[in-house]
Write an enzyme that holds these catalytic residues in place. Structure first.
Site, PDB file in Angstrom:
ATOM      1  N   GLU A 165      -2.152  -2.436  -6.261  1.00 58.65           N
ATOM      2  CA  GLU A 165      -2.010  -1.291  -7.171  1.00 58.65           C
ATOM      3  C   GLU A 165      -0.571  -0.818  -7.372  1.00 58.65           C
ATOM      4  OE1 GLU A 165      -4.660   1.870  -6.071  1.00 58.65           O
ATOM      5  OE2 GLU A 165      -6.430   0.647  -6.386  1.00 58.65           O
ATOM      6  N   GLU A 348     -11.727  -4.041  -4.932  1.00 57.94           N
ATOM      7  CA  GLU A 348     -12.134  -2.731  -4.404  1.00 57.94           C
ATOM      8  C   GLU A 348     -13.075  -2.083  -5.401  1.00 57.94           C
ATOM      9  OE1 GLU A 348      -8.999   0.064  -3.448  1.00 57.94           O
ATOM     10  OE2 GLU A 348      -7.815  -1.479  -2.441  1.00 57.94           O
TER      11      GLU A 348
HETATM   12  C1  FCB Z   1      -7.305   2.721  -4.062  1.00 51.22           C
HETATM   13  C2  FCB Z   1      -6.473   2.208  -2.904  1.00 51.22           C
HETATM   14  C3  FCB Z   1      -7.181   2.214  -1.595  1.00 51.22           C
HETATM   15  C4  FCB Z   1      -8.080   3.407  -1.435  1.00 51.22           C
HETATM   16  C5  FCB Z   1      -8.957   3.595  -2.633  1.00 51.22           C
HETATM   17  C6  FCB Z   1      -9.921   4.747  -2.536  1.00 51.22           C
HETATM   18  O1  FCB Z   1      -6.476   3.246  -5.038  1.00 51.22           O
HETATM   19  O2  FCB Z   1      -6.067   0.894  -3.155  1.00 51.22           O
HETATM   20  O3  FCB Z   1      -6.224   2.102  -0.585  1.00 51.22           O
HETATM   21  O4  FCB Z   1      -7.350   4.518  -1.114  1.00 51.22           O
HETATM   22  O5  FCB Z   1      -8.171   3.763  -3.768  1.00 51.22           O
END
Ligand code: FCB
Length: 441
Positions: A165, A348
């Site tokens: 990110e 994620e």
């Molecule tokens: C993302 C991050 C991760 C976590 C999630 C909820 O932006 O990559 O580390 O904090 O959000």
């Protein structure tokens, strides 16, 4: 039902990040990182820190057992740069590397594919003191770090992710100061941090490639389809600007070697000849973090004159993020249509909820189960419609240190009691294990 769309070899598992779970911030020669400094400055909302976090640094065997029981075949974690190079560069800290070596060997012994990410936000403090992601000086140390770990672990670890990110690092860390290192440099600070991460990523990909040619290389982007709060021209233009900043600087750089046209004027100041070629991949696998769409509006006084609009949604998580599983489907389809259907995986996806421990000691997190089910359905639908989705890793295995929110937001499918550090699988853990076993939602 849609379960059949998960093809054989689909990657199933969870993602974590070193800083959020490991604790042990002074162990075995680890150097300081920007998040240590930021927490010590009292910048975490609930006043907590990650100095112990889930104590994964000492409890990793137990955590691997949880993965094994759930049927994971993949685990994405991050390597803490300050454990490998305590000052960011120089000589490898063998004790720090040894920790990951043991973790990786244990994962492999359980049939779980390790997928390390090289930078999940824990920038060594000395590199930040030298300018951090604002300058080009950081490119060489990042590439050297990448090459050093791959030289050591590339015989066993075949999947490598570069960054996590870069947009969040740039916007929240350098633009508005809500994340470490806490700068409020506005638009130019954001764009510089984005561009230098793109360059460092390109340099790392090339350095790794020169080391070994048998690896699957990628990076992890947080992509959120942007839409305007209204049809007003100002809001429509604001959403397009935000889409360029949030999604396209990274995506167009990596996959096309381009700077978004909307931002070229602003970025001309520091984009040098040759940079466009240097930021282009090639990668084998793109990791996507998806949490929600973004609804934006025109708002003076904020970077790019863009503010958060009303999402018009009736489902929300405990982060006050809207629940919009259809946005994940749309995102995957747009990558297929606009970027040549790259091989991707969900790196994620998950949700914080205000979990309660029942009298029986269990956590009946029905809302998280529904969240996972609805998003998995979007993944299955996109795969059925021809998107190359190779896997789904939930965020996260454990409740953990949620950056500026501290320990107050729980994203795990396993609860962590921060007093005793006891792990308790939630209902969502059992649900996810069932999906992995049966392929059914
Ligand atoms: C993302 C991050 C991760 C976590 C999630 C909820 O932006 O990559 O580390 O904090 O959000």
């Amino acid at each position: 039902m849609e379960g059949q769309s998960f093809q054989a070899g689909f990657l199933w598992g969870a993602s974590t990040a070193a800083y959020q779970i490991e604790g042990a911030v002074h162990a075995e020669g680890r150097g300081a990182c920007v998040w240590d400094t930021f927490t010590a400055q009292g910048r975490i909302m609930d006043g907590t820190n990650a100095f112990v976090a889930c104590d994964h640094y000492h409890r990793w065997r137990e955590d691997i057992a949880l993965m094994k029981t759930a049927g994971f075949n993949t685990y994405r974690f991050s390597i803490a740069w300050p454990r490998i190079f305590p000052t960011g560069s120089g000589t490898v800290n063998e004790r720090g590397l040894g920790f990951y070596e043991r973790l990786i060997d244990a994962l492999l012994a359980e049939g779980i594919t390790p997928m390390p990410c090289l930078f999940h936000w824990d920038l060594p403090q000395p590199l930040e003191d030298a300018g951090g992601w604002q300058g080009r000086e950081i490119i060489a140390p990042f590439a050297a770090y990448a090459q050093a770990v791959v030289r050591r672990l590339g015989d066993r670890v075949k999947h490598w992710m570069m960054l996590n990110e870069p947009n969040v690092v740039a916007i929240f860390g350098y633009g508005v100061g809500e994340h470490a290192p806490g700068h409020t440099l506005g638009e130019q600070g954001i764009l510089r941090a984005l561009h230098h991460q793109n360059l460092a990523q390109g340099a790392a990909l090339r350095a790794i490639d020169s080391e070994r040619s048998d690896l699957t290389l990628g990076t992890v982007l947080n992509l959120q389809p942007c839409r305007a709060e209204s049809d007003k021209p100002g809001d429509l233009a604001a959403a397009a600007r935000w889409d360029a900043v949030w999604n396209r600087v990274t995506l167009d750089g990596l996959l096309r070697g381009q700077i978004p046209a909307l931002l070229e004027d602003k970025m001309d100041e520091f984009v040098l000849p040759g940079d466009r070629a240097a930021i282009q991949g090639p990668i084998d696998l793109l990791g996507i973090n998806y949490y929600s769409r973004m609804t934006m509006k025109e708002e003076a006084g904020r970077p790019f004159n863009v503010g958060w609009g009303d999402a018009g949604c009736d489902r929300w998580t405990f982060m006050a993020w809207p629940v919009q599983p259809d946005g994940l489907y749309d995102l995957l389809i747009s990558l297929k249509a606009d970027y040549g259907n790259p091989a991707v995986f969900i790196a994620e996806n998950g949700a914080a909820y205000d979990d309660q421990v029942d009298e029986d000691g269990a956590v009946h997190d029905d809302d998280r189960v529904a969240f996972l089910r609805d998003h998995l359905a979007s993944v299955a639908r996109a795969a059925a419609d021809g998107c190359q989705v190779k896997g789904y890793l939930c965020w996260s295995l454990l409740d953990n240190f949620e950056w500026a929110y501290g320990l107050s937001k729980r994203f795990g499918i396993v609860r962590v009691d921060y007093d005793t550090l006891k792990r308790t699988p939630k209902d969502s853990y059992r649900y996810f294990a069932d999906v992995i076993r049966t392929g059914r939602l």
